[in-house]
Design an enzyme around this catalytic site. Structure first.
Site, mmCIF file in Angstrom:
data_model
loop_
_atom_site.group_PDB
_atom_site.id
_atom_site.type_symbol
_atom_site.label_atom_id
_atom_site.label_comp_id
_atom_site.label_asym_id
_atom_site.label_seq_id
_atom_site.Cartn_x
_atom_site.Cartn_y
_atom_site.Cartn_z
ATOM 1 N N ASP A 69 85.726 40.637 36.269
ATOM 2 C CA ASP A 69 85.088 39.715 37.210
ATOM 3 C C ASP A 69 85.434 38.271 36.870
ATOM 4 O OD1 ASP A 69 83.504 40.009 34.863
ATOM 5 O OD2 ASP A 69 81.759 39.152 35.879
ATOM 6 N N GLU A 134 80.523 40.363 33.340
ATOM 7 C CA GLU A 134 80.439 39.428 32.215
ATOM 8 C C GLU A 134 80.067 38.032 32.692
ATOM 9 O OE1 GLU A 134 81.498 36.618 29.037
ATOM 10 O OE2 GLU A 134 82.276 36.669 31.075
#
Length: 376
Positions: A69, A134
């Site tokens: 991400d 994250e």
């Protein structure tokens, strides 16, 4: 120069995986890893896509850890090129996630492919722990995967997190630890009233100010050779109605500790409560435990990393514990040695994020050399 790392990095950047989306990044990596004998285990928890990929069933277990991400792109008008259309300009790969951390992911995969081709019978096991959570709330990502591994007694020996640790040139800094992070949400209670009649009200801002000043001036510890002293910072204060003639009924304060191994979260909490109580405040407070401090001192992983960086780049690396938190905080409590090594972080989370193409190629060579030192 091989274009393997660049090509894979471009393919990953082209997938607009704004947290918590993965947008096909993990399947792309999984396909290549499966071709090298990895068992691929997707782990989806609510809105988060995770992948545990492992080659081998014996110890020691070396684990590459990272995230697919990326943060939002911000103002598109400020980007020189479209953020999800990767392009190389003057030797730099541009695109959201180039440095944080799709360049590292590409280097990990290519390094592993090269290593397995050269050493198909390597000792131990290699794994990838990859998440799409994250940059977000970190609830359903690495921490959930670690819980799953712990439940089946699957232990990581060494973990290399591909966060962009370098500052000026590749490998000048590796992170061999991180400070702990503790957030407090404080509500100080008062009595709302008219500013012309303060005797009929109770101003929570006035009441809280001396306590907040004491907290801000407090020396929490002296740090140590690995960590700077613990830092207390007030992040947000909210009180009042917006009118100049109303004494507010409450004051909300959000603060954060970045703390060393010299103290624990429990010690910090008790000291805060003692100060608030000493000032006679009427308050409610809640706590968010963002991560424990961890440290990987001299040992096989750090030694192999320092040697590999020097052998490939000629750079003498400097292990540090500064900076924010990473998913290493969820891996370290299992007993694993954890370090972070990735490209230069000058443009991370910014518009026009970029990474030097030569650096991610060199990074793949460093990663491969680390594998050789630990698993050959």
């Amino acid at each position: 120069m091989s274009q393997d790392v660049l090509t894979l990095a471009q393919d990953l950047i082209a997938r607009a995986s704004v947290t918590p989306l993965d947008e096909g990044c993990q399947p792309l990596m999984a396909k290549r890893l499966a071709a090298k004998g990895f068992n691929i285990e997707p782990m989806v928890f609510e809105d988060t896509t995770n992948m545990w990929a492992r080659r081998g069933d014996q110890g020691p277990l070396f684990c590459f850890a990272g995230h697919t991400d990326v943060v939002p792109v911000g103002d598109l008008n400020r980007w020189h090129t479209p953020p999800f259309e990767p392009v190389v300009i003057d030797g730099y790969l541009h695109g959201r996630g180039a440095a944080d951390m799709k360049g590292s992911l590409a280097a990990m995969v290519v390094a592993t492919e090269r290593f397995v081709d050269k050493h198909p019978d390597h000792k131990g096991s290699i794994a990838f722990l990859i998440t799409s959570d994250e940059e977000g709330p970190f609830i359903n990502g690495t921490t959930r995967v670690i819980d799953t591994l712990e439940a089946r007694n699957e232990k990581i020996t060494w973990s290399l997190v591909g966060e962009p640790s370098s500052t000026h040139k590749l490998g000048d800094i590796v992170k061999n630890g991180r400070r702990g992070s503790l957030t407090g949400n404080l509500t100080v209670k008062g009595v709302q009233g008219h500013v012309a009649y303060p005797h009929l009200a109770d101003n929570p801002i006035h009441k809280a100010a001396p306590a907040l000043d004491e907290l801000a001036r407090m020396k929490w510890d002296n740090g140590n050779e690995f960590f700077p002293p613990t830092s207390f910072q007030i992040a947000n204060i909210n009180g009042g109605t917006g009118a100049s003639n109303v004494i507010p009924g409450s004051l909300e304060v959000m603060f954060n500790f970045r703390y060393s191994t010299e103290v624990t979260a429990e010690i910090l909490i008790q000291r805060v409560l003692n100060i608030l109580d000493a000032h006679g405040l009427d308050y409610d407070i809640s706590w968010i435990f963002n991560g424990l401090p961890f440290l990987t001192d001299a040992g096989p992983l750090l030694d192999a990393t320092r040697e590999a960086i020097y052998e490939i780049t000629g750079t003498e690396t400097d292990p540090q514990t500064s900076g924010g938190t990473s998913d290493g905080r969820f891996i370290a409590p299992t007993g694993a040695q954890v370090i972070e090594l990735g490209p230069v972080n000058a443009t991370i989370h910014k518009v026009n994020e970029c990474v030097k193409v030569e650096d991610i190629e060199q990074l793949a060579k460093v990663y491969e050399r680390i594998l050789e030192k630990l698993l050959c």
